[in-house]
Design a protein around this motif. Sequence first.
Motif, PDB file in Angstrom:
ATOM      1  N   LYS A  40      -4.562   6.880  51.829  1.00 33.22           N
ATOM      2  CA  LYS A  40      -4.728   7.860  52.480  1.00 33.22           C
ATOM      3  C   LYS A  40      -2.879   8.530  53.093  1.00 33.22           C
ATOM      4  N   ASP A  62      -6.407   6.854  47.604  1.00 33.81           N
ATOM      5  CA  ASP A  62      -6.921   5.357  48.802  1.00 33.81           C
ATOM      6  C   ASP A  62      -6.040   4.794  49.771  1.00 33.81           C
ATOM      7  N   GLN A 109      -7.508   7.498  41.733  1.00 30.97           N
ATOM      8  CA  GLN A 109      -7.864   7.184  43.103  1.00 30.97           C
ATOM      9  C   GLN A 109      -7.400   6.502  43.900  1.00 30.97           C
ATOM     10  N   LYS A 110      -6.773   4.970  42.746  1.00 30.74           N
ATOM     11  CA  LYS A 110      -5.680   4.605  44.293  1.00 30.74           C
ATOM     12  C   LYS A 110      -4.145   5.171  44.985  1.00 30.74           C
TER      13      LYS A 110
END
Length: 242
Positions: free
Chosen positions: A95, A93, A89-90
């Motif tokens: 992008k 995040d 997930q990091k």
Amino acid sequence: MNHRNLVRFFALAALFVSKALAQSPPATVIPSRIVIIGDSTVCEYPAERPDRGWGHFIEESFKDGTVKVINLAAAGRSTKTFIKEGRWQKALDEKPNYVLIQFGHNDSHAPEKPEATDAATDYKDYLRRYIDESRAIGAIPILVTPMVRRTFNPDGTLKDELQPYADAMNEVGAEKKVPVIDLHASSRKLVEPLGPDTSAEMANKKGDSTHFNEKGARAMADLVMKELPAAAPKLKEHLKAP
């Protein structure tokens, strides 16, 4: 305004605009963001340690300011534990524009280990998740097969416990139409002819057949970079001249 004055007005206006454009600052280059995920053979290490992962050296191949590499690989992680610990997930995040994905070494551990996966089943499922979730945020996933361990049979050939994971990754790449950098194949071509003694010069410490010092990590990074332009053609223009 008569015709002569009108012509003069437009000529002066054009001159003003051309001077303004010449004096304006160049457009800001937004670097392409490459997130790398993987294990100890890929990750960053403190400067005082001898260990190095190939992800440490990738950004050096690009022109300054054109590419930003965010290396989130972590020692001991597999396709499964990287997700379960929230590391994936990091990565999302951040992008990224591209995600380089190399797992297999820890996935191949004994089945009772929490990080272990089966090459034919859940390893493939986790790879599909990385691919689908990368694409969902507009990123381009690129699979990187795990490089060989430098362990040799008595006849001088490599013991190749990671081939099932490399095969599985290639199969998922074909299924999902994702580019695959076959580091497993290229590292075998590099390491096997060297034999156990010379290939040991890549090791971070004596007797370690998996991890790398700077020499070994740079060798792996070079192999990755040989295939990356074909996997991600838009990055070619950012490469430094050879």
